[in-house]
Enzyme design. Structure first.
Site: not given
Length: 452
Positions: A102, A241, A243, A245
Site C-alpha cells: 500500500s 497511494d 495500490d 485504494d
C-alpha cells in the site's frame, strides 16, 4: 486463537525478512490452496501487484505455491487493489490476491486476499490458513498440478468498470486534472480513466522504476500534488497511494481535502439527489455512515445536522466495512482517504471515490470548497506517550481523573480518544476541539499523567 501472521490488512513486512521471504510466501500460497480445495475441486486464483521490484519475486513464489496445491492461477500484472477485487468478482474466481504494501516504502511488501465476492475475508478464514501453515505440505500429483495464464486485458476491463461508476449524462470535458499515481499500481490506469471521460490530464508520480513507489508523491505526500495543481492551473488534483485504494483531493486553489471531508461530500451529494446512504431494511430507510475513532468531530456534527447518523468503527477500512455490512449501510471511510461506497464497489477504491466527488461538483456547479462550506475541521492534537516495561496505564487513576476533567471542559464541543498502539509500546492521546490551543493544552494535561 491469535493470528500469528495476518494483520489488519493481510500480511506485510520488510522484504527479505520474515515473513516476506520467497520460501514463506510459497508455503503461504500452498496453505491457502489447501484451504480452498476443502470446498472446491479446482479453484482459480487471480494475482495482481503494485510496482515494487520485489513483486516479481513474490509473484513467482505465489504462483508456484498455488500450482503445487492444484490451484490454477491468472496473472493480472500491475493493477490497483480494487481492480483485483473487481476482477475476482466478475471472473467468478475463487480468490483474489494482491502483492502490495500500500502506502509503505518500496522496501516493504505484503500479501492480501479478497473473497470470490471481492470483499475482505473474515478472521476465521485467516485462522484456517494459519492452521494449514503449521501442517506439512501435500504436493499435488503431476496430473493434478495447477496451471497459470496471463490476463492481457486486465487493466482495460478495470478502466471500463471505473468509468461505469460515473454518471453517463455527465462529462469531464473542459476540466483539467493533475493525477498523482504515487509511482504505484494505478500509474497507467488512473490517467486513462479521467482522460477517457473527457478531462485534460497532467500526470505526476506515474513513472515507476520499482524503487520509487510512494517516494515524495501520492496520497501520503500530497504537497507534490498541491504544487503541480498550482503550477498547471488545474481545476483538481487527485492523489492515490501505492495500490490506489486511498485518495486525497486538491482544488484549484491548492487546498487539500482529506477523507473525512470527502466522505461528507459523498453523503451530501446522495442526499441532494433524494438518495439514501443506506439500503432499506424492514421497510424503512436507514440513513447513516460509518467512520472511525479518528473521524473529525466537525464531520459528525455536520452529518447530524442533516439527520445522518455517524457510527465510529476501529481504525482500518476492514472494520469500517464490517460495520457497514452489519447495518446494511453504503457509505463509510477514514480520514486517510480509504472510502467505501458499497453500491459502487465491494471495497475501497481511490479512482471510483474521486469520480463520485467530481460528479458532485459538475452536477451542482459548485467547487469543492463551496460544497464543503458547512464543514470546518476541528484541530486534532495527537501526543504519543512511550510506556515503560510493565506500565499498567489502564489502571492509572490520575489518567482517569484528567480525562474526565477534560471531557467535562469540552462538553459537546470536543472529544478525547486514548488508545494503545498496536505495534509499539505507546499510548496515543488525541484531543479534538474547536480551538487548537485548548486541544493542545488538554492533550498535554492527559499525556502528563502517563509519564512516570
Amino acid at each position: 486463537m491469535k493470528r500469528q501472521y495476518f494483520g489488519t490488512d493481510g500480511i506485510r513486512g520488510t522484504v527479505g525478512q520474515a515473513p516476506i521471504t520467497p520460501d514463506f510466501v510459497l508455503r503461504l500460497a500452498h496453505a491457502v490452496g489447501r484451504v480452498l480445495k476443502q470446498t472446491e475441486v479446482r479453484p482459480t486464483v487471480l494475482i495482481g501487484k503494485d510496482t515494487r521490484i520485489s513483486g516479481y519475486m513474490l509473484e513467482s513464489a505465489l504462483e508456484s505455491g498455488f500450482n503445487s496445491a492444484g490451484v490454477d492461477v491468472v496473472l493480472l500484472g500491475p493493477l490497483p487493489t480494487p481492480g483485483v477485487a473487481y476482477l475476482t468478482r466478475t471472473l467468478r474466481a475463487s480468490l483474489g490476491v494482491v502483492i502490495s504494501a500500500s502506502h509503505n516504502p518500496f522496501a516493504d511488501n505484503g500479501i492480501k486476499f479478497f473473497s470470490a465476492q471481492g470483499s475482505k475475508l473474515p478472521d476465521a478464514w485467516e485462522l484456517a490458513v494459519e492452521a494449514a501453515l503449521e501442517q506439512p505440505p501435500v504436493w499435488a500429483a503431476s496430473s493434478d498440478l495447477g496451471k497459470s495464464r496471463r490476463l492481457d486485458d486486465a487493466a482495460g476491463r478495470y478502466i471500463e468498470f471505473c468509468k461505469s461508476t460515473f454518471a453517463s449524462d455527465l462529462t469531464l470535458k473542459g476540466v483539467k486534472i493533475v493525477v498523482d499515481g504515487a509511482h504505484g499500481a494505478a500509474y497507467q490506469v488512473a490517467p486513462k480513466v479521467f482522460h477517457e471521460l473527457g478531462a485534460e490530464v497532467i500526470t505526476i508520480g506515474c513513472a515507476p522504476d520499482g524503487l520509487n513507489i510512494n517516494h515524495e508523491v501520492g496520497a501520503t505526500h500530497p504537497q507534490a500534488l498541491v504544487d503541480a495543481v498550482r503550477e498547471h492551473g488545474a481545476h483538481y488534483g487527485i492523489a492515490l497511494d501505492g495500490d490506489a485504494d486511498r485518495l486525497q483531493l486538491v482544488d484549484g486553489e491548492g487546498r487539500l481535502f482529506n477523507g473525512d471531508e470527502i466522505l461528507y461530500l459523498m453523503v451530501k451529494e446522495r442526499l441532494s439527489r433524494g438518495g439514501k446512504t443506506a439500503s432499506k431494511r424492514a421497510g424503512e430507510a436507514v440513513t447513516g455512515v460509518v467512520g472511525t475513532l479518528m473521524t473529525n468531530m466537525a464531520v459528525e456534527l455536520a452529518l447530524k445536522a442533516r439527520a445522518v447518523e455517524l457510527v465510529r468503527a476501529n481504525v482500518g477500512d476492514r472494520y469500517v466495512l464490517e460495520e457497514l455490512e452489519k447495518r446494511s449501510w453504503l457509505l463509510g471511510g477514514e480520514g486517510s482517504g480509504h472510502l467505501l461506497a458499497l453500491d459502487k464497489h465491494s471495497t475501497g477504491d481511490g479512482i471510483v471515490s474521486a469520480l463520485q466527488v467530481l460528479q458532485a461538483c459538475i452536477r451542482s456547479g459548485e467547487t469543492l470548497a463551496e460544497l464543503l462550506a458547512d464543514v470546518t475541521l476541528f484541530p486534532q492534537i495527537l501526543i504519543n506517550v512511550r510506556l515503560t516495561p510493565g506500565q499498567d496505564w489502564k489502571s492509572n487513576l490520575h489518567l482517569t481523573a484528567a480525562t474526565a476533567a477534560v471531557e467535562a471542559e469540552l462538553g459537546d464541543t470536543g472529544r478525547v480518544l486514548i488508545r494503545a498502539s498496536g505495534t509499539e509500546p505507546l499510548v496515543r492521546v488525541m484531543v479534538e476541539a474547536r480551538d487548537a490551543d485548548q486541544a493542545q493544552a488538554c492533550a498535554q494535561r492527559i499525556a502528563d499523567t502517563l509519564r512516570v
